[in-house]
Motif scaffolding. Structure first.
Motif, PDB file in Angstrom:
ATOM      1  N   ILE A   1       9.792   0.222  18.802  1.00 12.39           N
ATOM      2  CA  ILE A   1       8.652   0.584  19.637  1.00 12.39           C
ATOM      3  C   ILE A   1       7.712   1.432  18.787  1.00 12.39           C
ATOM      4  CG2 ILE A   1       7.813   1.682  21.733  1.00 12.39           C
ATOM      5  CD1 ILE A   1      10.554   1.307  22.984  1.00 12.39           C
ATOM      6  N   PHE A   2       6.524   0.881  18.508  1.00 14.61           N
ATOM      7  CA  PHE A   2       5.471   1.620  17.816  1.00 14.61           C
ATOM      8  C   PHE A   2       4.531   2.221  18.857  1.00 14.61           C
ATOM      9  CE2 PHE A   2       6.446  -1.663  14.582  1.00 14.61           C
ATOM     10  CZ  PHE A   2       6.590  -0.875  13.446  1.00 14.61           C
ATOM     11  N   SER A   3       4.121   3.458  18.670  1.00 10.16           N
ATOM     12  CA  SER A   3       3.045   3.958  19.516  1.00 10.16           C
ATOM     13  C   SER A   3       1.758   3.239  19.123  1.00 10.16           C
ATOM     14  CB  SER A   3       2.844   5.473  19.322  1.00 10.16           C
ATOM     15  OG  SER A   3       2.056   5.743  18.173  1.00 10.16           O
ATOM     16  N   ASP A   4       0.824   3.132  20.060  1.00  8.78           N
ATOM     17  CA  ASP A   4      -0.526   2.763  19.654  1.00  8.78           C
ATOM     18  C   ASP A   4      -1.131   3.996  18.989  1.00  8.78           C
ATOM     19  OD1 ASP A   4      -2.808   1.276  19.269  1.00  8.78           O
ATOM     20  OD2 ASP A   4      -3.028   0.673  21.363  1.00  8.78           O
TER      21      ASP A   4
ATOM     22  N   ALA B   1       5.425  10.777  22.730  1.00 11.02           N
ATOM     23  CA  ALA B   1       5.703   9.382  22.379  1.00 11.02           C
ATOM     24  C   ALA B   1       7.145   9.210  21.895  1.00 11.02           C
ATOM     25  CB  ALA B   1       4.726   8.902  21.310  1.00 11.02           C
ATOM     26  N   VAL B   2       7.590  10.117  21.033  1.00 11.02           N
ATOM     27  CA  VAL B   2       8.962  10.036  20.524  1.00 11.02           C
ATOM     28  C   VAL B   2       9.965  10.276  21.645  1.00 11.02           C
ATOM     29  CG1 VAL B   2      10.635  11.122  18.974  1.00 11.02           C
ATOM     30  CG2 VAL B   2       8.327  10.632  18.161  1.00 11.02           C
ATOM     31  N   LYS B   3       9.679  11.263  22.491  1.00 14.88           N
ATOM     32  CA  LYS B   3      10.570  11.561  23.615  1.00 14.88           C
ATOM     33  C   LYS B   3      10.670  10.366  24.565  1.00 14.88           C
ATOM     34  CE  LYS B   3      11.404  15.097  27.167  1.00 14.88           C
ATOM     35  NZ  LYS B   3      11.396  14.280  28.387  1.00 14.88           N
ATOM     36  N   ALA B   4       9.541   9.668  24.750  1.00 10.78           N
ATOM     37  CA  ALA B   4       9.531   8.508  25.643  1.00 10.78           C
ATOM     38  C   ALA B   4      10.321   7.341  25.067  1.00 10.78           C
ATOM     39  CB  ALA B   4       8.096   8.075  25.926  1.00 10.78           C
ATOM     40  N   GLY B   5      10.424   7.287  23.718  1.00  8.49           N
ATOM     41  CA  GLY B   5      11.204   6.208  23.121  1.00  8.49           C
ATOM     42  C   GLY B   5      10.580   5.522  21.930  1.00  8.49           C
ATOM     43  N   CYS B   6       9.424   5.988  21.451  1.00  5.68           N
ATOM     44  CA  CYS B   6       8.794   5.359  20.287  1.00  5.68           C
ATOM     45  C   CYS B   6       9.593   5.669  19.024  1.00  5.68           C
ATOM     46  CB  CYS B   6       7.357   5.842  20.122  1.00  5.68           C
ATOM     47  SG  CYS B   6       6.227   5.214  21.391  1.00  5.68           S
ATOM     48  N   ASP B   7       9.795   4.663  18.202  1.00  4.53           N
ATOM     49  CA  ASP B   7      10.505   4.825  16.936  1.00  4.53           C
ATOM     50  C   ASP B   7       9.577   5.290  15.820  1.00  4.53           C
ATOM     51  OD1 ASP B   7      13.213   3.680  17.684  1.00  4.53           O
ATOM     52  OD2 ASP B   7      11.909   1.996  18.199  1.00  4.53           O
ATOM     53  N   MET B   8       8.311   4.920  15.920  1.00  7.63           N
ATOM     54  CA  MET B   8       7.318   5.318  14.922  1.00  7.63           C
ATOM     55  C   MET B   8       5.992   5.529  15.629  1.00  7.63           C
ATOM     56  SD  MET B   8       6.236   3.414  11.338  1.00  7.63           S
ATOM     57  CE  MET B   8       7.622   4.073  10.391  1.00  7.63           C
ATOM     58  N   VAL B   9       5.259   6.604  15.224  1.00  8.18           N
ATOM     59  CA  VAL B   9       3.969   6.907  15.848  1.00  8.18           C
ATOM     60  C   VAL B   9       2.857   6.776  14.818  1.00  8.18           C
ATOM     61  CG1 VAL B   9       4.976   8.381  17.616  1.00  8.18           C
ATOM     62  CG2 VAL B   9       4.226   9.405  15.460  1.00  8.18           C
ATOM     63  N   LEU B  10       1.703   6.281  15.269  1.00  6.56           N
ATOM     64  CA  LEU B  10       0.570   6.020  14.397  1.00  6.56           C
ATOM     65  C   LEU B  10      -0.548   7.029  14.627  1.00  6.56           C
ATOM     66  CD1 LEU B  10       2.063   3.164  14.739  1.00  6.56           C
ATOM     67  CD2 LEU B  10      -0.146   2.171  14.141  1.00  6.56           C
ATOM     68  N   VAL B  11      -1.125   7.524  13.542  1.00  8.21           N
ATOM     69  CA  VAL B  11      -2.365   8.296  13.593  1.00  8.21           C
ATOM     70  C   VAL B  11      -3.317   7.642  12.602  1.00  8.21           C
ATOM     71  CG1 VAL B  11      -3.490  10.518  13.227  1.00  8.21           C
ATOM     72  CG2 VAL B  11      -1.194  10.443  14.209  1.00  8.21           C
ATOM     73  N   CYS B  12      -4.411   7.083  13.112  1.00 10.44           N
ATOM     74  CA  CYS B  12      -5.326   6.314  12.282  1.00 10.44           C
ATOM     75  C   CYS B  12      -6.717   6.953  12.261  1.00 10.44           C
ATOM     76  CB  CYS B  12      -5.455   4.885  12.800  1.00 10.44           C
ATOM     77  SG  CYS B  12      -3.877   4.025  13.004  1.00 10.44           S
TER      78      CYS B  12
END
Length: 338
Positions: A245-248, A268-279
């Motif tokens: 699960i990637f965050s948008d 996002a991580v707490k909800a279940g995202c494996d990797m988070v994006l900052v663009c």
């Protein structure tokens, strides 16, 4: 593998970026059009990233076709997904075309050292949505399922993992989550039986998913990408999805309801995202890297490993002379489309 995916400023690595790439919290890099000058240049940039960060780093790009194709010159011009069915004589022909376009994207993107494209879009292409539109295969659930399945199979057959977006469906709200906070007021039953049914039917086909920065009040008050109910109870639990699960992008307007960048990443991580994006926000991305103090899920690194490209190459010219590419060129009549 680290839980953060950030981006780069230009065609070559800066000294700041070399330092950033050596941080163990960084697990991925996403390329944009500003990073692209030519196939050779982007291949060299991919190599430079891996030389500094190591082979475990994931390199990604948004290369869907149509409006969302970051690399143009030297790459095949990929049509918007909505045109696949529009230009076919029937669904069977469209499915064959979807498979071939998924295959071609996988071949060309990996040909410059990039692991995967964030594709396909599995949203419904309803006219109400400004940001989805012709990025979607169809306005009809069953057609999106059929074409999405073939596109994913094409990607997978040529070594690329597929990322389904934007769970549970962004196509039925007017607002664009890049610049607004979309709220889908429809009843839960309608969302589940229509938009989300695509993701449910294909949950064992795609390897990753990107949730929408959309609030569905009938289900949860939090946007889907920050919702344990959506990501843990429904996606992991009910749909039995065990991929990434990637965050948008956390810099999007639709993420602001959660708070600052630290709060967004933590939620996002707490909800279940494996990797988070900052663009497109290097200052905030680096600050988040310094502040990041929460743990990934135990299985995150294992899941992320599955996103590695299986057919990485560093010469698009060479790949476009291969039998597989030439066969696709012929089947897709690329001379009429480029």
């Amino acid at each position: 593998m680290g839980p953060l995916m950030l981006d780069l400023e230009g065609f070559e690595l800066t000294s700041r970026e070399v330092d950033m790439l050596q941080n163990p919290l960084l697990g991925g890099i996403i390329f944009f059009s500003r990073n692209y000058a030519s196939p050779q240049q982007i291949a060299e940039l991919s190599q430079a990233v891996r030389e500094v960060a190591g082979d475990d780093i994931l390199i990604a790009v948004d290369h869907e076709g149509g409006r969302v194709q970051r690399f143009r010159e030297g790459f095949t011009s990929v049509p918007a997904m909505a045109t696949i069915l529009q230009n076919a004589k029937d669904l069977s022909e469209a499915k064959a075309s979807a498979y071939r376009w998924g295959s071609l994207i996988a071949i060309e993107v990996q040909a410059v050292g990039i692991d995967f494209s964030f594709a396909p879009v599995l949203d419904l292409g309803n006219e109400i949505s400004r940001v989805i539109g012709d990025r979607a295969f169809s306005t009809k659930v069953d057609e999106v399922i059929e074409l999405g399945r073939e596109f994913i199979q094409g990607m997978n057959d040529f070594g690329m993992a597929a990322t389904a977006k934007h769970f549970p469906g962004h196509g039925s709200v007017e607002a664009d989550s890049h610049v607004d906070i979309p709220i889908d007021e429809r009843p839960r039953e309608q969302i589940i039986s229509q938009d989300m049914r695509v993701f449910a039917e294909l949950a064992q086909h795609y390897q990753a998913v990107m949730p929408a920065h959309v609030i569905y009040p009938s289900v949860d008050k939090q946007p889907a990408g920050f919702s344990e109910l959506w990501l843990q109870d429904i996606l992991r639990g009910q749909l039995d999805f065990d991929g990434v699960i990637f965050s948008d992008d956390l810099s999007m307007k639709g993420a602001e309801v959660v708070g600052g960048y630290y709060e967004r990443a933590k939620a996002a991580v707490k909800a279940g995202c494996d990797m988070v994006l900052v663009c497109n926000h290097p200052k905030e991305g680096c600050e988040l890297m310094q502040q990041f103090d929460f743990e990934q899920a135990p299985k995150s690194s294992q899941r992320l490993e599955r996103m590695k490209g299986q057919a990485l190459n560093y010469s698009l010219t060479q790949v476009q002379q291969s039998d597989d590419w030439l066969r696709l060129e012929s089947d897709l009549n690329l001379d009429k489309l480029v």
